[in-house]
Design a protein around this motif. Sequence first.
Motif, PDB file in Angstrom:
ATOM      1  N   THR A  82       1.024  -1.206  -0.166  1.00  0.00           N
ATOM      2  CA  THR A  82      -0.078   0.225  -0.448  1.00  0.00           C
ATOM      3  C   THR A  82       0.944   1.391   0.338  1.00  0.00           C
ATOM      4  OG1 THR A  82      -1.518  -1.660   1.038  1.00  0.00           O
ATOM      5  CG2 THR A  82      -1.635   1.214   1.299  1.00  0.00           C
ATOM      6  N   LEU A  83       0.557   1.770  -0.786  1.00  0.00           N
ATOM      7  CA  LEU A  83       1.635   3.143  -1.764  1.00  0.00           C
ATOM      8  C   LEU A  83       1.092   4.222  -0.190  1.00  0.00           C
ATOM      9  CD1 LEU A  83       3.569   4.182  -3.489  1.00  0.00           C
ATOM     10  CD2 LEU A  83       1.932   5.360  -3.806  1.00  0.00           C
ATOM     11  N   ASP A  84       0.844   4.887   0.004  1.00  0.00           N
ATOM     12  CA  ASP A  84      -0.233   5.452   1.068  1.00  0.00           C
ATOM     13  C   ASP A  84       1.333   5.458   2.629  1.00  0.00           C
ATOM     14  OD1 ASP A  84      -3.583   5.281   1.272  1.00  0.00           O
ATOM     15  OD2 ASP A  84      -2.152   4.249  -0.203  1.00  0.00           O
ATOM     16  N   TYR A  85       1.481   4.158   2.995  1.00  0.00           N
ATOM     17  CA  TYR A  85       2.087   4.711   4.565  1.00  0.00           C
ATOM     18  C   TYR A  85       3.617   5.065   3.561  1.00  0.00           C
ATOM     19  CZ  TYR A  85      -1.678   2.421   5.706  1.00  0.00           C
ATOM     20  OH  TYR A  85      -3.494   1.622   5.813  1.00  0.00           O
ATOM     21  N   TYR A  86       4.790   4.814   2.862  1.00  0.00           N
ATOM     22  CA  TYR A  86       5.626   5.119   2.847  1.00  0.00           C
ATOM     23  C   TYR A  86       5.429   6.368   1.821  1.00  0.00           C
ATOM     24  CZ  TYR A  86       5.267   0.557   3.668  1.00  0.00           C
ATOM     25  OH  TYR A  86       5.029  -1.050   4.492  1.00  0.00           O
ATOM     26  N   ALA A  87       7.573   6.854   1.926  1.00  0.00           N
ATOM     27  CA  ALA A  87       8.138   7.634   1.095  1.00  0.00           C
ATOM     28  C   ALA A  87       8.711   6.716  -0.404  1.00  0.00           C
ATOM     29  CB  ALA A  87       9.427   8.766   1.759  1.00  0.00           C
ATOM     30  N   ILE A  88       8.679   8.060  -1.136  1.00  0.00           N
ATOM     31  CA  ILE A  88       8.762   7.479  -2.971  1.00  0.00           C
ATOM     32  C   ILE A  88      10.212   7.592  -3.207  1.00  0.00           C
ATOM     33  CG2 ILE A  88       8.204   6.147  -4.938  1.00  0.00           C
ATOM     34  CD1 ILE A  88       7.374   4.590  -2.730  1.00  0.00           C
ATOM     35  N   GLY A  89      11.075   8.073  -3.390  1.00  0.00           N
ATOM     36  CA  GLY A  89      11.635   8.900  -4.102  1.00  0.00           C
ATOM     37  C   GLY A  89      12.406   8.092  -5.392  1.00  0.00           C
ATOM     38  N   TRP A  90      12.593   9.433  -6.493  1.00  0.00           N
ATOM     39  CA  TRP A  90      13.098   9.591  -7.626  1.00  0.00           C
ATOM     40  C   TRP A  90      14.409   9.594  -7.088  1.00  0.00           C
ATOM     41  CZ3 TRP A  90      10.943   7.700 -11.666  1.00  0.00           C
ATOM     42  CH2 TRP A  90       9.595   7.711 -11.647  1.00  0.00           C
ATOM     43  N   PHE A  91      15.464   8.894  -8.597  1.00  0.00           N
ATOM     44  CA  PHE A  91      17.036   8.812  -8.261  1.00  0.00           C
ATOM     45  C   PHE A  91      17.284   8.813  -9.968  1.00  0.00           C
ATOM     46  CE2 PHE A  91      18.119   8.620  -4.151  1.00  0.00           C
ATOM     47  CZ  PHE A  91      16.697   7.809  -3.251  1.00  0.00           C
ATOM     48  N   ARG A  92      18.837   9.083 -10.598  1.00  0.00           N
ATOM     49  CA  ARG A  92      18.709   9.065 -11.462  1.00  0.00           C
ATOM     50  C   ARG A  92      20.610   8.380 -11.588  1.00  0.00           C
ATOM     51  NH1 ARG A  92      18.512  15.600 -13.941  1.00  0.00           N
ATOM     52  NH2 ARG A  92      20.391  16.597 -12.765  1.00  0.00           N
ATOM     53  N   GLN A  93      20.751   8.043 -12.575  1.00  0.00           N
ATOM     54  CA  GLN A  93      21.847   7.639 -13.103  1.00  0.00           C
ATOM     55  C   GLN A  93      22.307   8.005 -14.577  1.00  0.00           C
ATOM     56  OE1 GLN A  93      23.140   3.529 -11.495  1.00  0.00           O
ATOM     57  NE2 GLN A  93      25.435   4.310 -11.646  1.00  0.00           N
ATOM     58  N   ALA A  94      23.674   9.016 -14.966  1.00  0.00           N
ATOM     59  CA  ALA A  94      23.994   9.068 -15.422  1.00  0.00           C
ATOM     60  C   ALA A  94      25.477   8.103 -16.316  1.00  0.00           C
ATOM     61  CB  ALA A  94      24.313  10.971 -16.102  1.00  0.00           C
ATOM     62  N   PRO A  95      25.620   7.916 -17.584  1.00  0.00           N
ATOM     63  CA  PRO A  95      26.508   7.404 -18.112  1.00  0.00           C
ATOM     64  C   PRO A  95      27.659   7.509 -16.941  1.00  0.00           C
ATOM     65  CG  PRO A  95      25.174   7.348 -20.268  1.00  0.00           C
ATOM     66  CD  PRO A  95      24.885   8.544 -18.770  1.00  0.00           C
ATOM     67  N   GLY A  96      28.328   6.787 -16.795  1.00  0.00           N
ATOM     68  CA  GLY A  96      29.837   6.596 -15.829  1.00  0.00           C
ATOM     69  C   GLY A  96      30.376   7.587 -15.039  1.00  0.00           C
ATOM     70  N   LYS A  97      28.310   7.936 -14.326  1.00  0.00           N
ATOM     71  CA  LYS A  97      28.236   9.067 -12.807  1.00  0.00           C
ATOM     72  C   LYS A  97      27.686   8.015 -12.316  1.00  0.00           C
ATOM     73  CE  LYS A  97      28.143  13.485 -15.264  1.00  0.00           C
ATOM     74  NZ  LYS A  97      27.376  14.703 -14.740  1.00  0.00           N
ATOM     75  N   GLU A  98      27.686   8.606 -10.697  1.00  0.00           N
ATOM     76  CA  GLU A  98      27.036   7.468 -10.311  1.00  0.00           C
ATOM     77  C   GLU A  98      25.865   7.639  -9.660  1.00  0.00           C
ATOM     78  OE1 GLU A  98      30.828   6.852  -5.753  1.00  0.00           O
ATOM     79  OE2 GLU A  98      28.880   8.540  -6.074  1.00  0.00           O
ATOM     80  N   SER A 130       2.833  12.065   3.984  1.00  0.00           N
ATOM     81  CA  SER A 130       1.671  12.897   3.358  1.00  0.00           C
ATOM     82  C   SER A 130       2.011  13.513   2.103  1.00  0.00           C
ATOM     83  CB  SER A 130       2.133  13.363   4.888  1.00  0.00           C
ATOM     84  OG  SER A 130       3.084  14.080   4.605  1.00  0.00           O
ATOM     85  N   GLY A 131       2.729  14.063   1.409  1.00  0.00           N
ATOM     86  CA  GLY A 131       3.098  14.434   0.325  1.00  0.00           C
ATOM     87  C   GLY A 131       3.599  15.488   0.529  1.00  0.00           C
ATOM     88  N   GLY A 132       4.129  15.943   0.721  1.00  0.00           N
ATOM     89  CA  GLY A 132       5.313  16.622   1.533  1.00  0.00           C
ATOM     90  C   GLY A 132       6.492  16.167   0.980  1.00  0.00           C
ATOM     91  N   SER A 150       4.544  13.937  -7.082  1.00  0.00           N
ATOM     92  CA  SER A 150       3.760  13.879  -7.373  1.00  0.00           C
ATOM     93  C   SER A 150       3.243  12.504  -6.687  1.00  0.00           C
ATOM     94  CB  SER A 150       2.166  14.892  -7.781  1.00  0.00           C
ATOM     95  OG  SER A 150       2.238  14.419  -9.006  1.00  0.00           O
ATOM     96  N   ARG A 151       2.184  11.737  -5.744  1.00  0.00           N
ATOM     97  CA  ARG A 151       1.178  10.992  -5.859  1.00  0.00           C
ATOM     98  C   ARG A 151       0.167  10.565  -6.342  1.00  0.00           C
ATOM     99  NH1 ARG A 151       3.950   9.335  -0.947  1.00  0.00           N
ATOM    100  NH2 ARG A 151       2.942   6.919  -1.040  1.00  0.00           N
ATOM    101  N   CYS A 197      10.511  10.554   4.429  1.00  0.00           N
ATOM    102  CA  CYS A 197      11.966  11.015   3.136  1.00  0.00           C
ATOM    103  C   CYS A 197      13.012  11.542   3.735  1.00  0.00           C
ATOM    104  CB  CYS A 197      12.001  12.109   2.051  1.00  0.00           C
ATOM    105  SG  CYS A 197      10.372  12.291   0.822  1.00  0.00           S
ATOM    106  N   PHE A 198      13.374  12.349   4.978  1.00  0.00           N
ATOM    107  CA  PHE A 198      14.623  12.717   5.396  1.00  0.00           C
ATOM    108  C   PHE A 198      14.619  11.329   6.412  1.00  0.00           C
ATOM    109  CE2 PHE A 198      17.510  15.747   7.408  1.00  0.00           C
ATOM    110  CZ  PHE A 198      17.556  14.847   8.934  1.00  0.00           C
ATOM    111  N   GLY A 199      16.260  11.007   6.398  1.00  0.00           N
ATOM    112  CA  GLY A 199      17.495  10.080   6.024  1.00  0.00           C
ATOM    113  C   GLY A 199      16.608   8.600   5.780  1.00  0.00           C
ATOM    114  N   ALA A 200      16.159   8.861   4.901  1.00  0.00           N
ATOM    115  CA  ALA A 200      14.978   7.856   4.198  1.00  0.00           C
ATOM    116  C   ALA A 200      16.032   6.338   3.881  1.00  0.00           C
ATOM    117  CB  ALA A 200      14.008   7.822   2.898  1.00  0.00           C
TER     118      ALA A 200
END
Length: 122
Positions: A28-44, A54-56, A71-72, A104-107
């Motif tokens: 159930t998505l409601d109970y968790y923070a979700i993050g977006w990340f990215r990785q470019a070629p040759g980079k971390e 809560s939506g923040g 957004s969610r 999200c803080f310290g997730a």
Amino acid sequence: QLQLVESGGGLVQPGGSLRLSCAASGFTLDYYAIGWFRQAPGKEREGVLCINSSGGSTNYADAVKGRFTISRDNAKNTVYLQMNSLKPEDTAVYYCAKARGRRCFGADFGSWGQGTQVTVSL
């Protein structure tokens, strides 16, 4: 079975927009923070944005401030990353990830999707 599936990537010209989706299943998505990340070629891999249960939101990357938003839609069990004014340096594989908690803080992100490619080029 917990699963995160990203979609919406593709080739876009500089200045264009894309909206990525992260469809969640097996929890159930409601109970968790979700993050977006990215990785470019040759980079971390780097954090982009995160959204609390809560939506923040928390911005992890100064480079996307004012251009990307997160957004969610808990009813659809989906998190979105709206990307505007795209630049060539935004080219990367974008991943979504589920935090172990609500904030999200310290997730600690323990579950990841397979990623979707975003290419910004003429």
